[in-house]
Design a protein around this motif. Structure first.
Motif, PDB file in Angstrom:
ATOM      1  N   ARG A  25       0.863  -1.182   0.000  1.00 19.82           N
ATOM      2  CA  ARG A  25       0.000   0.000   0.000  1.00 19.82           C
ATOM      3  C   ARG A  25       0.900   1.233   0.000  1.00 19.82           C
ATOM      4  O   ARG A  25       1.846   1.313   0.770  1.00 19.82           O
ATOM      5  CB  ARG A  25      -0.867  -0.011   1.250  1.00 19.82           C
ATOM      6  N   PHE A  26       0.586   2.174  -0.886  1.00 18.68           N
ATOM      7  CA  PHE A  26       1.333   3.419  -0.968  1.00 18.68           C
ATOM      8  C   PHE A  26       0.385   4.599  -0.946  1.00 18.68           C
ATOM      9  O   PHE A  26      -0.643   4.584  -1.635  1.00 18.68           O
ATOM     10  CB  PHE A  26       2.158   3.493  -2.272  1.00 18.68           C
ATOM     11  N   SER A  27       0.724   5.607  -0.168  1.00 25.14           N
ATOM     12  CA  SER A  27       0.051   6.901  -0.274  1.00 25.14           C
ATOM     13  C   SER A  27       0.624   7.569  -1.512  1.00 25.14           C
ATOM     14  O   SER A  27       1.843   7.544  -1.709  1.00 25.14           O
ATOM     15  CB  SER A  27       0.341   7.768   0.951  1.00 25.14           C
ATOM     16  N   VAL A  28      -0.235   8.140  -2.345  1.00 23.20           N
ATOM     17  CA  VAL A  28       0.258   8.691  -3.609  1.00 23.20           C
ATOM     18  C   VAL A  28      -0.246  10.106  -3.866  1.00 23.20           C
ATOM     19  O   VAL A  28      -1.327  10.483  -3.445  1.00 23.20           O
ATOM     20  CB  VAL A  28      -0.127   7.813  -4.824  1.00 23.20           C
ATOM     21  N   GLU A  29       0.599  10.839  -4.560  1.00 21.67           N
ATOM     22  CA  GLU A  29       0.192  12.082  -5.194  1.00 21.67           C
ATOM     23  C   GLU A  29      -0.181  11.699  -6.612  1.00 21.67           C
ATOM     24  O   GLU A  29       0.430  10.796  -7.192  1.00 21.67           O
ATOM     25  CB  GLU A  29       1.348  13.075  -5.226  1.00 21.67           C
ATOM     26  N   ILE A  30      -1.139  12.379  -7.178  1.00 23.07           N
ATOM     27  CA  ILE A  30      -1.591  12.073  -8.532  1.00 23.07           C
ATOM     28  C   ILE A  30      -1.062  13.133  -9.487  1.00 23.07           C
ATOM     29  O   ILE A  30      -1.198  14.334  -9.239  1.00 23.07           O
ATOM     30  CB  ILE A  30      -3.136  12.044  -8.615  1.00 23.07           C
ATOM     31  N   ALA A  31      -0.481  12.680 -10.585  1.00 26.18           N
ATOM     32  CA  ALA A  31      -0.046  13.563 -11.668  1.00 26.18           C
ATOM     33  C   ALA A  31      -0.875  13.164 -12.887  1.00 26.18           C
ATOM     34  O   ALA A  31      -0.553  12.188 -13.569  1.00 26.18           O
ATOM     35  CB  ALA A  31       1.445  13.404 -11.931  1.00 26.18           C
ATOM     36  N   ASP A  32      -1.970  13.892 -13.139  1.00 27.95           N
ATOM     37  CA  ASP A  32      -2.869  13.478 -14.210  1.00 27.95           C
ATOM     38  C   ASP A  32      -3.094  14.555 -15.268  1.00 27.95           C
ATOM     39  O   ASP A  32      -4.028  14.478 -16.052  1.00 27.95           O
ATOM     40  CB  ASP A  32      -4.197  12.979 -13.657  1.00 27.95           C
ATOM     41  N   ASP A  33      -2.227  15.565 -15.281  1.00 31.53           N
ATOM     42  CA  ASP A  33      -2.247  16.503 -16.399  1.00 31.53           C
ATOM     43  C   ASP A  33      -0.805  16.739 -16.840  1.00 31.53           C
ATOM     44  O   ASP A  33       0.139  16.368 -16.150  1.00 31.53           O
ATOM     45  CB  ASP A  33      -2.989  17.799 -16.065  1.00 31.53           C
ATOM     46  N   ALA A  34      -0.643  17.344 -18.017  1.00 28.74           N
ATOM     47  CA  ALA A  34       0.692  17.483 -18.611  1.00 28.74           C
ATOM     48  C   ALA A  34       1.665  18.214 -17.693  1.00 28.74           C
ATOM     49  O   ALA A  34       2.823  17.810 -17.563  1.00 28.74           O
ATOM     50  CB  ALA A  34       0.594  18.191 -19.958  1.00 28.74           C
ATOM     51  N   GLY A  35       1.240  19.265 -17.035  1.00 30.18           N
ATOM     52  CA  GLY A  35       2.119  20.024 -16.146  1.00 30.18           C
ATOM     53  C   GLY A  35       2.584  19.217 -14.952  1.00 30.18           C
ATOM     54  O   GLY A  35       3.778  19.215 -14.615  1.00 30.18           O
ATOM     55  N   GLU A  36       1.656  18.513 -14.306  1.00 27.44           N
ATOM     56  CA  GLU A  36       2.015  17.694 -13.147  1.00 27.44           C
ATOM     57  C   GLU A  36       2.922  16.539 -13.552  1.00 27.44           C
ATOM     58  O   GLU A  36       3.863  16.198 -12.849  1.00 27.44           O
ATOM     59  CB  GLU A  36       0.747  17.145 -12.480  1.00 27.44           C
ATOM     60  N   ARG A  37       2.626  15.923 -14.712  1.00 26.23           N
ATOM     61  CA  ARG A  37       3.471  14.812 -15.174  1.00 26.23           C
ATOM     62  C   ARG A  37       4.878  15.290 -15.525  1.00 26.23           C
ATOM     63  O   ARG A  37       5.857  14.596 -15.278  1.00 26.23           O
ATOM     64  CB  ARG A  37       2.821  14.104 -16.356  1.00 26.23           C
ATOM     65  N   ALA A  38       4.993  16.487 -16.097  1.00 18.53           N
ATOM     66  CA  ALA A  38       6.318  17.021 -16.457  1.00 18.53           C
ATOM     67  C   ALA A  38       7.160  17.296 -15.216  1.00 18.53           C
ATOM     68  O   ALA A  38       8.364  17.058 -15.199  1.00 18.53           O
ATOM     69  CB  ALA A  38       6.164  18.283 -17.290  1.00 18.53           C
ATOM     70  N   LEU A  39       6.551  17.785 -14.151  1.00 14.68           N
ATOM     71  CA  LEU A  39       7.270  18.094 -12.920  1.00 14.68           C
ATOM     72  C   LEU A  39       7.581  16.831 -12.123  1.00 14.68           C
ATOM     73  O   LEU A  39       8.692  16.656 -11.610  1.00 14.68           O
ATOM     74  CB  LEU A  39       6.463  19.073 -12.060  1.00 14.68           C
ATOM     75  N   GLY A  40       6.610  15.931 -12.013  1.00  9.77           N
ATOM     76  CA  GLY A  40       6.813  14.668 -11.305  1.00  9.77           C
ATOM     77  C   GLY A  40       7.436  14.845  -9.935  1.00  9.77           C
ATOM     78  O   GLY A  40       7.016  15.686  -9.144  1.00  9.77           O
ATOM     79  N   LEU A  41       8.460  14.079  -9.661  1.00  5.96           N
ATOM     80  CA  LEU A  41       9.139  14.105  -8.364  1.00  5.96           C
ATOM     81  C   LEU A  41      10.465  14.859  -8.413  1.00  5.96           C
ATOM     82  O   LEU A  41      11.341  14.670  -7.579  1.00  5.96           O
ATOM     83  CB  LEU A  41       9.357  12.679  -7.854  1.00  5.96           C
ATOM     84  N   MET A  42      10.592  15.751  -9.390  1.00  5.73           N
ATOM     85  CA  MET A  42      11.834  16.521  -9.519  1.00  5.73           C
ATOM     86  C   MET A  42      12.091  17.385  -8.288  1.00  5.73           C
ATOM     87  O   MET A  42      11.160  17.840  -7.626  1.00  5.73           O
ATOM     88  CB  MET A  42      11.756  17.446 -10.744  1.00  5.73           C
ATOM     89  N   ASN A  43      13.374  17.590  -8.024  1.00 10.05           N
ATOM     90  CA  ASN A  43      13.857  18.515  -6.990  1.00 10.05           C
ATOM     91  C   ASN A  43      13.479  18.141  -5.563  1.00 10.05           C
ATOM     92  O   ASN A  43      13.532  18.989  -4.674  1.00 10.05           O
ATOM     93  CB  ASN A  43      13.395  19.947  -7.301  1.00 10.05           C
ATOM     94  N   ARG A  44      13.139  16.906  -5.321  1.00 12.11           N
ATOM     95  CA  ARG A  44      12.819  16.471  -3.959  1.00 12.11           C
ATOM     96  C   ARG A  44      14.025  15.723  -3.394  1.00 12.11           C
ATOM     97  O   ARG A  44      14.548  14.818  -4.025  1.00 12.11           O
ATOM     98  CB  ARG A  44      11.602  15.569  -3.943  1.00 12.11           C
ATOM     99  N   ALA A  45      14.414  16.104  -2.199  1.00  8.27           N
ATOM    100  CA  ALA A  45      15.582  15.486  -1.565  1.00  8.27           C
ATOM    101  C   ALA A  45      15.254  14.133  -0.933  1.00  8.27           C
ATOM    102  O   ALA A  45      16.143  13.319  -0.712  1.00  8.27           O
ATOM    103  CB  ALA A  45      16.155  16.425  -0.512  1.00  8.27           C
ATOM    104  N   GLU A  46      13.977  13.892  -0.651  1.00  6.97           N
ATOM    105  CA  GLU A  46      13.581  12.627  -0.022  1.00  6.97           C
ATOM    106  C   GLU A  46      12.098  12.398  -0.233  1.00  6.97           C
ATOM    107  O   GLU A  46      11.349  13.313  -0.597  1.00  6.97           O
ATOM    108  CB  GLU A  46      13.901  12.627   1.470  1.00  6.97           C
ATOM    109  N   MET A  47      11.683  11.145   0.004  1.00  9.07           N
ATOM    110  CA  MET A  47      10.276  10.779  -0.060  1.00  9.07           C
ATOM    111  C   MET A  47      10.051   9.682   0.976  1.00  9.07           C
ATOM    112  O   MET A  47      10.851   8.736   1.048  1.00  9.07           O
ATOM    113  CB  MET A  47       9.918  10.273  -1.469  1.00  9.07           C
ATOM    114  N   PRO A  48       9.011   9.782   1.789  1.00 10.39           N
ATOM    115  CA  PRO A  48       8.759   8.722   2.770  1.00 10.39           C
ATOM    116  C   PRO A  48       8.636   7.361   2.088  1.00 10.39           C
ATOM    117  O   PRO A  48       8.168   7.259   0.946  1.00 10.39           O
ATOM    118  CB  PRO A  48       7.421   9.136   3.404  1.00 10.39           C
ATOM    119  N   ARG A  49       9.040   6.333   2.787  1.00 11.61           N
ATOM    120  CA  ARG A  49       9.094   4.971   2.241  1.00 11.61           C
ATOM    121  C   ARG A  49       7.749   4.514   1.677  1.00 11.61           C
ATOM    122  O   ARG A  49       7.710   3.860   0.645  1.00 11.61           O
ATOM    123  CB  ARG A  49       9.567   4.007   3.323  1.00 11.61           C
TER     124      ARG A  49
END
Length: 163
Positions: free
Chosen positions: A44-68
């Protein structure tokens, strides 16, 4: 006779509870959560949704960490060829490519941070789940596993109701 009727009542109650499990699982689906199941995994994962072109282009860029137990689910309007790269992405990621029915078609392990080499997902990708690098292998996630999320709709291999 009375003993038999109590046993029958308990048996009927147990059957009704088991029969209700799929409905409970369907009601449990949430837009901010992905459930993955397969012969060797339940995750099971908590998720952010990227469902438009802008969100998909940015994705997980520039993040130093993400919870497991977190990730990002990229959802497309229709199945299509997709490729990802790791430009401006600071953490290693696993990319789980998924078809329209929520079935895992490909897993790319340990994408290298900042690498601009394209990572092809296939010709009919509907969604991609990005999680921390190494987790897919550690959890046994592989092609053929199912993702449960409202984005896959009622035709999904493991369907659920939306929120």
């Amino acid at each position: 006779m009375r003993r038999r009727s109590r046993f029958s009542a308990r048996l009927l109650s147990a059957i009704l509870c088991v029969a209700a499990l799929p409905a409970l699982a369907q009601e449990a689906c949430r837009r901010d959560e992905v459930l993955i199941s397969g012969p060797e995994t339940q995750a099971r994962f908590s998720v952010e949704i990227a469902d438009d072109a802008g969100e998909r282009a940015l994705g997980l860029m520039n993040r130093a960490e993400m919870p497991r137990s977190h990730g990002m689910l990229f959802v497309y309007e229709k199945p299509q060829p997709v490729s990802f790269w790791m430009a401006n992405t600071l953490i290693p990621l696993d990319m789980i490519f998924v078809d329209r029915q929520g079935v895992v078609t490909r897993v790319h392990d340990e994408a290298v941070p900042l690498d601009r080499t394209p990572i092809a997902g296939g010709d009919a990708v509907y969604a991609v789940l990005e999680i921390n690098g190494g987790l897919a292998r550690a959890l046994g996630i592989r092609p053929g596993d199912h993702l449960r999320h409202p984005a896959f709709g009622p035709e999904a291999a493991d369907p659920c109701l939306t929120e």
